[in-house]
Structure formats: structure tokens, C-alpha cells
Design a protein around this motif. Sequence first.
Motif, PDB file in Angstrom:
ATOM      1  N   ALA A 360       0.812  -1.135  -0.082  1.00 56.51           N
ATOM      2  CA  ALA A 360      -0.121  -0.033   0.007  1.00 56.51           C
ATOM      3  C   ALA A 360       0.964   1.158   0.095  1.00 56.51           C
ATOM      4  O   ALA A 360       2.069   1.356   0.485  1.00 56.51           O
ATOM      5  CB  ALA A 360      -0.836   0.057   1.128  1.00 56.51           C
ATOM      6  N   VAL A 361       0.367   2.279  -0.581  1.00 58.07           N
ATOM      7  CA  VAL A 361       1.208   3.712  -0.791  1.00 58.07           C
ATOM      8  C   VAL A 361       0.243   4.664  -0.740  1.00 58.07           C
ATOM      9  O   VAL A 361      -0.894   4.784  -1.101  1.00 58.07           O
ATOM     10  CB  VAL A 361       2.077   3.554  -2.016  1.00 58.07           C
ATOM     11  N   LEU A 362       0.619   5.808   0.096  1.00 58.10           N
ATOM     12  CA  LEU A 362      -0.284   6.735   0.421  1.00 58.10           C
ATOM     13  C   LEU A 362       0.925   8.159   0.491  1.00 58.10           C
ATOM     14  O   LEU A 362       1.855   8.069   0.920  1.00 58.10           O
ATOM     15  CB  LEU A 362      -0.967   6.757   1.714  1.00 58.10           C
ATOM     16  N   ALA A 363       0.287   9.245  -0.652  1.00 62.95           N
ATOM     17  CA  ALA A 363       1.219  10.304  -0.508  1.00 62.95           C
ATOM     18  C   ALA A 363       0.139  11.504  -0.362  1.00 62.95           C
ATOM     19  O   ALA A 363      -0.993  11.568  -0.490  1.00 62.95           O
ATOM     20  CB  ALA A 363       1.633  10.430  -1.996  1.00 62.95           C
ATOM     21  N   LEU A 364       0.905  12.633   0.530  1.00 60.41           N
ATOM     22  CA  LEU A 364       0.209  13.710   0.727  1.00 60.41           C
ATOM     23  C   LEU A 364       1.034  15.173   0.563  1.00 60.41           C
ATOM     24  O   LEU A 364       2.533  14.752   0.658  1.00 60.41           O
ATOM     25  CB  LEU A 364      -0.194  13.429   2.123  1.00 60.41           C
ATOM     26  N   ALA A 365       0.639  15.978   0.051  1.00 61.12           N
ATOM     27  CA  ALA A 365       1.257  17.002  -0.223  1.00 61.12           C
ATOM     28  C   ALA A 365       0.527  18.240   0.131  1.00 61.12           C
ATOM     29  O   ALA A 365      -0.747  18.251   0.064  1.00 61.12           O
ATOM     30  CB  ALA A 365       1.711  17.200  -1.540  1.00 61.12           C
ATOM     31  N   PRO A 366       0.948  19.600   0.320  1.00 63.35           N
ATOM     32  CA  PRO A 366       0.457  20.597   0.387  1.00 63.35           C
ATOM     33  C   PRO A 366      -0.454  20.966  -0.762  1.00 63.35           C
ATOM     34  O   PRO A 366       0.037  21.121  -1.917  1.00 63.35           O
ATOM     35  CB  PRO A 366       1.490  21.928   0.530  1.00 63.35           C
ATOM     36  N   ALA A 367      -1.740  21.470  -0.650  1.00 62.68           N
ATOM     37  CA  ALA A 367      -2.635  21.529  -1.814  1.00 62.68           C
ATOM     38  C   ALA A 367      -2.356  23.089  -2.378  1.00 62.68           C
ATOM     39  O   ALA A 367      -2.132  23.795  -1.566  1.00 62.68           O
ATOM     40  CB  ALA A 367      -4.092  21.201  -1.473  1.00 62.68           C
ATOM     41  N   HIS A 368      -2.563  22.824  -3.802  1.00 65.39           N
ATOM     42  CA  HIS A 368      -2.267  24.238  -4.407  1.00 65.39           C
ATOM     43  C   HIS A 368      -3.644  24.980  -4.542  1.00 65.39           C
ATOM     44  O   HIS A 368      -4.410  24.491  -5.113  1.00 65.39           O
ATOM     45  CB  HIS A 368      -1.842  24.036  -5.816  1.00 65.39           C
ATOM     46  N   ASP A 369      -3.783  26.157  -3.842  1.00 63.94           N
ATOM     47  CA  ASP A 369      -5.140  26.947  -3.936  1.00 63.94           C
ATOM     48  C   ASP A 369      -5.191  27.346  -5.397  1.00 63.94           C
ATOM     49  O   ASP A 369      -4.183  28.452  -5.739  1.00 63.94           O
ATOM     50  CB  ASP A 369      -5.223  27.844  -2.870  1.00 63.94           C
ATOM     51  N   ARG A 370      -6.050  27.178  -6.116  1.00 65.50           N
ATOM     52  CA  ARG A 370      -6.337  27.868  -7.504  1.00 65.50           C
ATOM     53  C   ARG A 370      -7.290  29.000  -7.280  1.00 65.50           C
ATOM     54  O   ARG A 370      -8.190  28.763  -6.773  1.00 65.50           O
ATOM     55  CB  ARG A 370      -6.809  26.571  -8.343  1.00 65.50           C
ATOM     56  N   PRO A 371      -6.940  29.869  -7.894  1.00 64.53           N
ATOM     57  CA  PRO A 371      -7.681  31.178  -7.773  1.00 64.53           C
ATOM     58  C   PRO A 371      -8.895  30.774  -8.628  1.00 64.53           C
ATOM     59  O   PRO A 371      -9.022  30.126  -9.550  1.00 64.53           O
ATOM     60  CB  PRO A 371      -7.014  32.175  -8.518  1.00 64.53           C
ATOM     61  N   GLY A 372     -10.081  31.227  -7.944  1.00 66.60           N
ATOM     62  CA  GLY A 372     -11.346  31.032  -8.609  1.00 66.60           C
ATOM     63  C   GLY A 372     -11.712  31.865  -9.882  1.00 66.60           C
ATOM     64  O   GLY A 372     -10.942  32.840 -10.112  1.00 66.60           O
TER      65      GLY A 372
END
Length: 392
Positions: A360-372
Amino acid sequence: MRCRQALVFTLPGLWVVAVVLCELLRPLGTQFTELLAATPAIACAGTGRRQCILLGGACALFALLPVGPSGHTGAGTRAGTCAAILAVIVASYLTTGRRRRLAQELEHAKEVATAAQHALLRPLPDRLDGVALAAGHLAAGRGGVGSVGGDLYEAQSTDHGLRVVMGDVRGHGLPALATVAALLGGFREAAHDEPALPGVLRRLDRTLQRHLRDRADQTEDGAAGGAGEEFVTLLLLQVGPGGEITTLNCGHPWPHRLTPTGAVSLAPGDPLPPLGLFPLPAEPPTTALGPLRPGETLVLHTDGAEDARDAAGAFFPLTGVLAETVHTAPAGGLTPAAVVDRVRDALLRHTGGRLTDDAAVLALAPAHDRPGPAALPAPPPRPALARACRRA
């Protein structure tokens, strides 16, 4: 593969031809016609299809016609051989039906077990608490109920931050799946109730002990059935509001940190023993891994991803695959889903699709806030509406 299938289908006919040729060319005093009775059994063992069994039996009966030197064989001998062929046809026909029913029941059990595992290992949301997530799982084995894995992972958004669990239950099959269900249920409750990670770990330890006792009580030989040998490696992880990462490790592999320059295997200290082997200390020590910065990815995994071997016995180079993933990343940067897909594909290529342990593999990273989307300018008021507004 096709050549092997063709050989299986033609083997009963080849057997009949070989027996007939031996009978025609036999020395005086030797008889081979009795070997024709094995033809339906060969068809049953090879193809398992009733049509092939009937066809093979018909060929064997047809070969009993008197030809060559075998034409002088007594009628009693041929009648006995004919009866033996008919008996083997009936037995093989019934055996094939039973084998088909057993195969259908096994396939049904496999579907139920796979559906249960998919229900337990639910797909993670793409984003939780400003963190992008992705996970993937590969079960060991080549099919059947025994291929159901014992790996587990889950992520929960709580008032205390994002909490993640990655674990590996000893063994495979339905018993391991039941332990996975108990631990995931305990984590989903404890992650919200406990203000600190040590409290979550203690709750999971109590859940495991209670589950093992219940399972031992339900089996006749529960005391000696290996329940005391059950253990779980576990990694608890918390991402705080500021991105700081805190972990609790119970015999589990440490994660990898991917940076724009490469992949680093973290080993900040010795982990605790796996759950189920020894009592937990009064205050389980937590380990800080530092903040998760923009552009970085944290990769959690089970030992099946590191211990997988190819046909030559070489271990899977997980760190090298992660480093190559970083170096070949697109201009927009890595996403957790891309990392998980890359590791899974490389793992299947390395093992040829035959894993000896779950991975099993799980990856996490800071999400990039996309401008609306930009707000559109308000349309100018219509003349009639403007005049009505002025009169008002």
C-alpha cells in the motif's frame, strides 16, 4: 500460453492416436487397448469441459474397432475395455460438474471478499484540510480469497488537524480483513475523540486486543489458534494547522520525503514494537518530522513495497523509483496521485504482477490553492429600468 492451451485440448486425441499406433505396431502378446480407458480422465484433468470428456470418450470407443493385429483380440477383452471407458466417462463427467460448482463458489467468495475490502479501504478524498491526498493498494497472491490483503490506510479531518493511519496486519485472507475492519473502525472514532496522538494509539491497541479476544472465543482452538501471534505494524501521522508533522511509529517503515531535488528516506529514530506483541509504554513518544513545505510530498508505504522481489530475487528499489519520479516530474510539479500511480506501475513491472506480500502507498502534499474565476462586471442597467429607478 496459446501453445499450452492447444496442447491441453488436443492431448486426449493424441493419447488415442498413440495407443492405436502402439497396438498396430506392438510385438506379439502385448495389448495396449486397455489404455484407452484413460482418455476421458485426461480430458477431465486437462480442460475440465464436459464436451471434451464426451468427445474423448467417443474417440476411445471408436478406437476399439478391430484394426490390424488388434482385430484378433477377444471380444471379451474389448467389451471389458468398453465398459471401463464408459465408467471413466461417467465418473469424469460427474467430477467436472462438481469442480465447476466449486469454482463458481470460489469466484463468488472472491467477489464478496474483494467488495468488502474495497468498502473498508475507501478511496481517499483528493483534499483534506489543505492537504492533497492519494492512496493505492495491491494485494498479494494470484486470485482467490487468500489474495485479500491485510494493509490498511485512512485519513480523517479532525479538530486537532489531519490525521492519517497506515498499517499492515500480519497474514492475508479473511482473518486479516476482519482485523483491518476493527482497526479502521477504531481509528475513525478515536481520531476525532482523542486530543493527542498517544491517545489514538492507546485506543487502537485496546481495539486490537478486544478483537483478538473475541476471535479466540469464537474458535474452538482459540487459545492455540495463533491469536497471540497476531500483530500489526502501524504509523500514525498528524498534520497540524501550520503544516507541522507529528508521528507515532509502531514497527512500521518510516515514510519518504520528496523534495524538488530528490527523495529522502526518513529514519528519525527507533519505532515502538508492533501492536499486539508488547504492552504500550505509559507515554508513547511522538516524533516530529518538520513541516510539510510547498513542493514537497510525503510518501507512506507498507513493507510490501520495499520487500517485493523480481524473478532474480532483487528487491524493489523504492527510493530509486521515487527519486526518478521527482526528476521526471512535469513542469507543474508532482501530485500525490501521480506518485502513487508511478510506484504502483513500477512495482507491477518489477514483480511481473505476482506480489508475495500486500503493498500500500499513500502520498500527501500541500494543496495548491487555485484562484477562482474572475467576477464578471455587472451589466449596465436597461434604460427602462434606469428611468423607473430615477422616478422612484
